[in-house]
Write an enzyme that holds these catalytic residues in place. Structure first.
Site, PDB file in Angstrom:
ATOM      1  N   ILE A   1      -1.141   6.985   5.562  1.00  0.00           N
ATOM      2  CA  ILE A   1      -1.348   8.578   5.059  1.00  0.00           C
ATOM      3  C   ILE A   1      -2.476   8.872   6.293  1.00  0.00           C
ATOM      4  O   ILE A   1      -3.504   8.361   5.964  1.00  0.00           O
ATOM      5  CB  ILE A   1      -1.406   9.203   4.046  1.00  0.00           C
ATOM      6  CG1 ILE A   1       0.212   8.832   2.759  1.00  0.00           C
ATOM      7  CG2 ILE A   1      -1.707  10.448   3.110  1.00  0.00           C
ATOM      8  CD1 ILE A   1       0.169   9.113   1.748  1.00  0.00           C
TER       9      ILE A   1
ATOM     10  N   GLU B   1      -9.283  11.363   6.140  1.00  0.00           N
ATOM     11  CA  GLU B   1     -10.183  11.482   7.096  1.00  0.00           C
ATOM     12  C   GLU B   1     -11.189  11.292   7.932  1.00  0.00           C
ATOM     13  O   GLU B   1     -12.383  11.299   8.890  1.00  0.00           O
ATOM     14  CB  GLU B   1     -11.286  11.936   6.558  1.00  0.00           C
ATOM     15  CG  GLU B   1     -11.159  13.247   4.803  1.00  0.00           C
ATOM     16  CD  GLU B   1     -12.241  13.258   4.188  1.00  0.00           C
ATOM     17  OE1 GLU B   1     -13.055  13.365   3.613  1.00  0.00           O
ATOM     18  OE2 GLU B   1     -11.609  13.862   3.009  1.00  0.00           O
ATOM     19  N   THR B   2     -10.624  10.118   8.306  1.00  0.00           N
ATOM     20  CA  THR B   2     -11.584   8.786   9.116  1.00  0.00           C
ATOM     21  C   THR B   2     -10.657   8.429  10.486  1.00  0.00           C
ATOM     22  O   THR B   2      -9.208   8.964  10.193  1.00  0.00           O
ATOM     23  CB  THR B   2     -12.133   7.978   8.577  1.00  0.00           C
ATOM     24  OG1 THR B   2     -11.093   6.657   8.141  1.00  0.00           O
ATOM     25  CG2 THR B   2     -13.159   8.354   7.238  1.00  0.00           C
TER      26      THR B   2
ATOM     27  N   HIS C   1      -9.373   5.524  11.130  1.00  0.00           N
ATOM     28  CA  HIS C   1      -8.771   4.168  10.722  1.00  0.00           C
ATOM     29  C   HIS C   1      -7.300   4.964  10.616  1.00  0.00           C
ATOM     30  O   HIS C   1      -6.380   3.674  10.778  1.00  0.00           O
ATOM     31  CB  HIS C   1      -9.986   4.392   9.050  1.00  0.00           C
ATOM     32  CG  HIS C   1      -8.606   2.934   8.635  1.00  0.00           C
ATOM     33  ND1 HIS C   1      -8.892   1.913   9.042  1.00  0.00           N
ATOM     34  CD2 HIS C   1      -7.569   2.531   7.275  1.00  0.00           C
ATOM     35  CE1 HIS C   1      -8.060   0.914   8.083  1.00  0.00           C
ATOM     36  NE2 HIS C   1      -7.305   1.370   6.956  1.00  0.00           N
TER      37      HIS C   1
ATOM     38  N   ARG D   1       9.662  11.791   3.472  1.00  0.00           N
ATOM     39  CA  ARG D   1      10.723  11.227   3.889  1.00  0.00           C
ATOM     40  C   ARG D   1      10.960   9.906   3.707  1.00  0.00           C
ATOM     41  O   ARG D   1      11.138   8.927   3.884  1.00  0.00           O
ATOM     42  CB  ARG D   1       9.643  10.882   5.573  1.00  0.00           C
ATOM     43  CG  ARG D   1       9.543  12.373   5.917  1.00  0.00           C
ATOM     44  CD  ARG D   1       8.239  12.309   7.013  1.00  0.00           C
ATOM     45  NE  ARG D   1       8.430  13.608   6.953  1.00  0.00           N
ATOM     46  CZ  ARG D   1       7.813  15.289   7.800  1.00  0.00           C
ATOM     47  NH1 ARG D   1       7.867  14.786   5.557  1.00  0.00           N
ATOM     48  NH2 ARG D   1       8.124  16.161   8.007  1.00  0.00           N
TER      49      ARG D   1
ATOM     50  N   CYS E   1       3.458   3.056   4.973  1.00  0.00           N
ATOM     51  CA  CYS E   1       3.089   4.406   4.974  1.00  0.00           C
ATOM     52  C   CYS E   1       2.025   4.290   5.408  1.00  0.00           C
ATOM     53  O   CYS E   1       1.397   3.674   4.044  1.00  0.00           O
ATOM     54  CB  CYS E   1       3.766   4.661   3.375  1.00  0.00           C
ATOM     55  SG  CYS E   1       3.098   6.353   3.619  1.00  0.00           S
TER      56      CYS E   1
ATOM     57  N   TRP F   1       1.247  -1.011  -0.208  1.00  0.00           N
ATOM     58  CA  TRP F   1       0.084   0.049   0.375  1.00  0.00           C
ATOM     59  C   TRP F   1       0.287   1.342  -0.023  1.00  0.00           C
ATOM     60  O   TRP F   1       2.063   1.707   0.498  1.00  0.00           O
ATOM     61  CB  TRP F   1      -1.325   0.262   1.673  1.00  0.00           C
ATOM     62  CG  TRP F   1      -1.741   1.083   1.236  1.00  0.00           C
ATOM     63  CD1 TRP F   1      -1.814   2.051   2.130  1.00  0.00           C
ATOM     64  CD2 TRP F   1      -3.293   0.607   0.518  1.00  0.00           C
ATOM     65  NE1 TRP F   1      -4.222   3.485   1.765  1.00  0.00           N
ATOM     66  CE2 TRP F   1      -4.155   1.861   0.915  1.00  0.00           C
ATOM     67  CE3 TRP F   1      -3.998  -0.369   0.215  1.00  0.00           C
ATOM     68  CZ2 TRP F   1      -4.801   2.278   0.617  1.00  0.00           C
ATOM     69  CZ3 TRP F   1      -5.000   0.066  -0.985  1.00  0.00           C
ATOM     70  CH2 TRP F   1      -5.929   1.319  -0.367  1.00  0.00           C
TER      71      TRP F   1
ATOM     72  N   PHE G   1      -0.876  -2.532   7.905  1.00  0.00           N
ATOM     73  CA  PHE G   1      -1.490  -4.031   8.463  1.00  0.00           C
ATOM     74  C   PHE G   1      -0.703  -4.857   9.326  1.00  0.00           C
ATOM     75  O   PHE G   1      -0.807  -6.092   9.983  1.00  0.00           O
ATOM     76  CB  PHE G   1      -2.963  -3.786   9.240  1.00  0.00           C
ATOM     77  CG  PHE G   1      -3.367  -4.246  10.336  1.00  0.00           C
ATOM     78  CD1 PHE G   1      -3.656  -3.629  11.320  1.00  0.00           C
ATOM     79  CD2 PHE G   1      -4.053  -5.253  10.232  1.00  0.00           C
ATOM     80  CE1 PHE G   1      -4.719  -4.231  12.245  1.00  0.00           C
ATOM     81  CE2 PHE G   1      -4.960  -5.910  11.167  1.00  0.00           C
ATOM     82  CZ  PHE G   1      -5.131  -5.842  12.466  1.00  0.00           C
ATOM     83  N   GLU G   2      -0.787  -5.599   7.666  1.00  0.00           N
ATOM     84  CA  GLU G   2      -0.396  -6.861   7.740  1.00  0.00           C
ATOM     85  C   GLU G   2       0.994  -6.845   8.198  1.00  0.00           C
ATOM     86  O   GLU G   2       1.941  -8.433   8.231  1.00  0.00           O
ATOM     87  CB  GLU G   2      -0.395  -7.496   6.164  1.00  0.00           C
ATOM     88  CG  GLU G   2      -1.757  -7.742   6.139  1.00  0.00           C
ATOM     89  CD  GLU G   2      -2.423  -6.135   5.853  1.00  0.00           C
ATOM     90  OE1 GLU G   2      -4.041  -6.486   6.383  1.00  0.00           O
ATOM     91  OE2 GLU G   2      -2.056  -5.595   5.518  1.00  0.00           O
TER      92      GLU G   2
END
Length: 158
Positions: free
Chosen positions: A91, A94-95, A97, A136, A89, A31, A66-67
């Protein structure tokens, strides 16, 4: 900490050990691939520049950050792996999560290192936007992948 005055690729040469006999696992999140591939390139090259052998650097890909924790556990459980470097990474969106993922990954990576008593390095960017991530991951703030690799080396010398 990365700020406008700090380059992530700058580091002290203290506690840099001979890693020619060490084996590293680098786990890379797919991702945000533009960012994570740059992080991987930085980590991989830094390990080579500090004496690691190509055949002793094992790359594994996972779908997302997450994995990273489960893959880190699988790799850390291998007796011949000396250190695990997790690169990802997440990023800000808006939630909430973002908060849940970042918290889970940070705790998970920490717990794997403690469980297996070996360096498991958090090389996960948590920027507010894509540009901060790129800055970065080889941009104006250097490369967090470099920092993650140096951290693994230094922890092996602890």
């Amino acid at each position: 900490m990365a700020t406008s005055n700090k380059n992530l690729s700058d580091h002290s040469s203290k506690n840099i050990i001979d890693v020619s006999g060490k084996t590293f696992a680098i786990i890379v999140s797919e991702w945000n691939e533009e960012v994570t591939e740059s992080l991987y390139s930085g980590a991989y090259q830094t390990l080579l520049d500090n004496g690691a052998h190509k055949e002793n650097i094992i790359r594994k890909n996972v779908p997302g950050s997450f994995e990273l924790t489960l893959a880190a556990q699988w790799m850390a459980s291998e007796a011949d792996i000396d250190a695990v470097i997790c690169l990802g990474c997440v990023i800000q969106g808006e939630t909430k999560h973002f908060d849940f993922i970042c918290d889970a990954v940070a705790h998970g990576i920490t717990n794997v290192g403690l469980k297996y008593n070996k360096p498991v390095i958090f090389g996960v960017l948590t920027p507010n936007n894509q540009q901060q991530a790129l800055d970065r991951a080889g941009g104006k703030h250097g490369n967090k992948g470099d920092e993650a690799a140096i951290t693994a080396i230094k922890m092996l010398g602890f």
